[in-house]
Design an enzyme around this catalytic site. Sequence first.
Site, short mmCIF file in Angstrom:
data_model
loop_
_atom_site.label_atom_id
_atom_site.label_comp_id
_atom_site.label_asym_id
_atom_site.label_seq_id
_atom_site.Cartn_x
_atom_site.Cartn_y
_atom_site.Cartn_z
N HIS A 37 -45.79 -13.82 -50.90
CA HIS A 37 -44.81 -13.47 -49.87
C HIS A 37 -43.92 -12.58 -50.34
O HIS A 37 -43.06 -13.15 -51.29
CB HIS A 37 -44.20 -14.57 -49.21
CG HIS A 37 -43.40 -14.37 -47.96
ND1 HIS A 37 -42.82 -15.33 -47.14
CD2 HIS A 37 -43.09 -13.21 -47.48
CE1 HIS A 37 -42.11 -14.70 -46.18
NE2 HIS A 37 -42.28 -13.34 -46.36
N HIS A 43 -42.25 -14.83 -53.87
CA HIS A 43 -42.69 -16.14 -54.08
C HIS A 43 -43.96 -16.54 -53.40
O HIS A 43 -44.33 -15.73 -52.72
CB HIS A 43 -41.68 -17.19 -53.38
CG HIS A 43 -41.53 -17.18 -51.90
ND1 HIS A 43 -40.85 -16.18 -51.21
CD2 HIS A 43 -42.19 -17.88 -51.04
CE1 HIS A 43 -40.81 -16.44 -49.98
NE2 HIS A 43 -41.68 -17.26 -49.81
N LYS A 225 -83.67 -46.41 -44.55
CA LYS A 225 -83.22 -45.53 -43.54
C LYS A 225 -81.81 -45.42 -43.91
O LYS A 225 -80.99 -46.14 -43.59
CB LYS A 225 -83.43 -46.50 -42.01
CG LYS A 225 -83.19 -45.65 -40.82
CD LYS A 225 -83.11 -46.40 -39.73
CE LYS A 225 -82.74 -45.55 -38.46
NZ LYS A 225 -81.42 -44.81 -38.61
N ASP A 227 -77.90 -44.32 -43.08
CA ASP A 227 -76.96 -44.29 -42.06
C ASP A 227 -75.98 -42.99 -42.40
O ASP A 227 -75.01 -43.03 -42.88
CB ASP A 227 -76.29 -45.52 -42.03
CG ASP A 227 -75.46 -45.69 -40.70
OD1 ASP A 227 -75.70 -45.04 -39.93
OD2 ASP A 227 -74.68 -46.81 -40.69
N GLU A 362 -79.68 -50.08 -43.23
CA GLU A 362 -79.72 -50.27 -41.91
C GLU A 362 -81.31 -50.47 -41.52
O GLU A 362 -81.47 -51.03 -40.30
CB GLU A 362 -79.64 -48.80 -41.36
CG GLU A 362 -79.39 -48.73 -39.91
CD GLU A 362 -79.05 -47.30 -39.35
OE1 GLU A 362 -78.73 -47.12 -38.27
OE2 GLU A 362 -79.03 -46.35 -40.06
N ASP A 637 -88.87 -88.91 -34.97
CA ASP A 637 -89.11 -89.25 -33.51
C ASP A 637 -88.72 -90.92 -33.32
O ASP A 637 -89.54 -91.59 -33.65
CB ASP A 637 -90.60 -88.90 -33.38
CG ASP A 637 -90.94 -89.29 -31.81
OD1 ASP A 637 -90.16 -89.65 -31.11
OD2 ASP A 637 -91.99 -88.74 -31.46
N ASP A 725 -92.52 -88.06 -38.54
CA ASP A 725 -93.84 -87.17 -38.28
C ASP A 725 -94.08 -86.03 -39.39
O ASP A 725 -93.37 -85.10 -39.30
CB ASP A 725 -93.74 -86.59 -36.98
CG ASP A 725 -94.84 -85.99 -36.31
OD1 ASP A 725 -96.08 -86.12 -37.17
OD2 ASP A 725 -95.04 -85.66 -35.19
N ALA A 743 -89.12 -78.01 -22.09
CA ALA A 743 -89.57 -78.21 -20.66
C ALA A 743 -89.17 -79.75 -20.22
O ALA A 743 -90.04 -80.52 -20.06
CB ALA A 743 -90.93 -78.11 -20.41
#
Length: 802
Positions: A37, A43, A225, A227, A362, A637, A725, A743
């Site tokens: 300037h 300056h 992959k 990210d 990812e 059981d 078992d 069920a």
Amino acid sequence: MSIQTYREKRREGTPEPRAGHKSARRSGRPRFVVQLHHASSRHYDFRLEVDGVLKSWAIPKGPSLDPDTKRLAVQVEDHPLDYAGFEGEIPKGHYGAGQVEIFDEGDWTPEGDPQQQLDQGHISFELDGRMLHGGWDLMRTRMNGKQPQWLLIKRRDRYAGAREADDFTNAGGHLGSGKPEASTRTAKRQSASAKSAGKAKPFEAQLAKLVGTPPEGRQWLHEPKWDGYRLLTTIVDGEPRLWSRNGLDWTERLPDIVEALRKLDTEDAELDGELVVLRRGRSDFNALQTRLAGRSKASLSYQLFDLPRLNGEDLREQPLSERKRRLYKLLSRKTRGALAYSEHHAGDGDTVFATAEKFGLEGIVSKRADSPYRAGRGDDWRKIKRENSDEFAIVGYTEPKGSRHGFGALLLAEPDADGGWHYVGRVGTGFSDELLSSLSAKLKKLQRKTPPVSEASLAERETGKPVWVRPKLVAEVSYRDIAGLGLLRQAAFKTLREDKTVNELEPTVAKVADLKLTHPERVVFPDAGLSKADVADYYRKMAEPLLAEIAGRPLSVLRCPDGIEGEHFFQKHRGKGMGEHVHTVPIEEKNGSSDYLMVDSVEGIEELVQMNAIEFHPWGATAKKPDQCDRLVFDLDPANDLPFKRVIEAARMLRDRLKSLNLESFVRTTGGKGLHVVVPLSPAADWDAAKDFAHALASACAKAEPNRYVDVASKARRNQRIFIDYLRNSRGATSVASYSLRARPGAPVAVPLRWDELGRLDSAAKYDAQSAPSRFKRLKRDPWDGFDRCRQSLTAALKRLD
């Protein structure tokens, strides 16, 4: 110092930019500018872009590149962003009258939050300009003055030297012939870049198809992959240009990458890769966004994985393996720094994916080694993700509530088969305050009166009265799964994909939501009032943890066509009417090969529910290695009249016995009367050894406490005792999966537990179709955390048991 001060000091007639009128903010890192300037007192003005303005300092003697020289920098009023490009003569009679020349300009990177550092009086940063580079510090002093006094100091790095700003000017103190040779080279390079820019054009990228599991065979190459942002490079006459996937020019945003590409030994090339920021070896998308926004100085890494063209030769018809070989050779001496070769592994996709999961990546991308480079999406490249994450169009938003500003939630949609938009739900988390403000401003410009989705009533019922917008913006969103009505469940915002357009989106949710249940109203659990549609909704919610148990394993299902009070039957082979996502796997048996059921996706689960499947029972081995048992299951059981606390005692006893054999175990409710104690095996064992060990351990427990335990299945022998078992540990035997419905009356669920939860349990059927999803949602970590990481040998345990 406020921009208002700048406005007050300027009046009509000055050519300086007007305060309050912001230029279009360029993307990328924030800019800096140094202006020479020639005012009443010559300056240099040093300016840094911070929060939409240029923070400014007047430096009488200009910046010094000598770290031992501290330059006084007097802070002046903030300037508008447009001032960064201002050159010219400020007329006499106006504030700051005199000539303004741009001495240097470029990007700057703060080390932390710039405004916070300014407030604290010490800001550290790096410059990347034509002449000024490397590290710098601005430090506020305690010197008295009308305006704050700072010191500008160059750091000791490879850019430091015994040079002053005036060394770059001519004898008259202006810019011109006094500029150093480096700037001349830069100007020539910029000229060459401008010429090549007219010739360079982006190419269309090859895209990957989303699948559920990695493909098999040595013909597949598996890569991480990444990210980040897909980044395409064209090099014409030695000058690189960078492009986003949808053809936006990113060259000016990434000077570090461009400089690294210039060093490659080629004048003509096309390269394909992903721009990332690495944290502990993993790509961090949030860190990448912060870096591109100029709020950090994290190093960028351009992970290169393909080479469609090199030195004038079109390599698209060459096999991928050859293209990668030549890419590696091209990068072999350049992989340090900004450029990196994206490594791959041939074959063994399951192991590669498991490793990716272990290290928090990812996912992976699997590519045929012999495939050409083909633009668009095909089957030669397949991506397998660790979490559900997809891109959707933003079609609306809700108004903010409480202290929230900007918007409350985004409304999302994906393309449907008719060329319209299918509503998939909303996302209200994952937004920073900055994003709420910036995205809100973009959305207000896209408002429309009519909804762009056909399911507007569903959206309004879910969110209240939304504000609709034109589908122009793409949001990337992670989500747990797809709930009833085809809506995203537990969605979280990841990022705004400015590198993609809505025209690139593909349907993902609709493929699941489009499954039409026959007789959805049919009552399955009469006492609980749950229908077939409710069963389907439960399995949509719990597909992720259920698939962790059953995917890749031969499977038997319990079907109840008329509900749990009607006929029941197990099915392990594919039947007529089962959907395309219900797969089969050939298993060798005594009388030849049989095709067993197998599913690896939520679509497969729903297609089995459509066939009235209620329970899911996998093998204790994978379909790839059916002769190798990788988990033991002990089913405790109890006799009908035995208190449940005795079953808890049995589970703890068995855990302690296993521990004495150096075997870690895990526990789950069965949804019936008993508990399962499950032992992961790695390495896996052959079935004979597994059954022998399980039988021996059950017998040892029965002999040690014959009044409490038996090792035979006879009901008559079970009076007031628990049958341990062990018979589920033989080839072809199955056990109910964690998170499978049972069920039985009440719609109970088999649920994995932590060992310390047993004391609070009053029944093996405590959790049901309503409470199990709620529990799962509350969990901060998997109760069986560590199950897949256990490394324990059955061979060593057998020796100790003997």
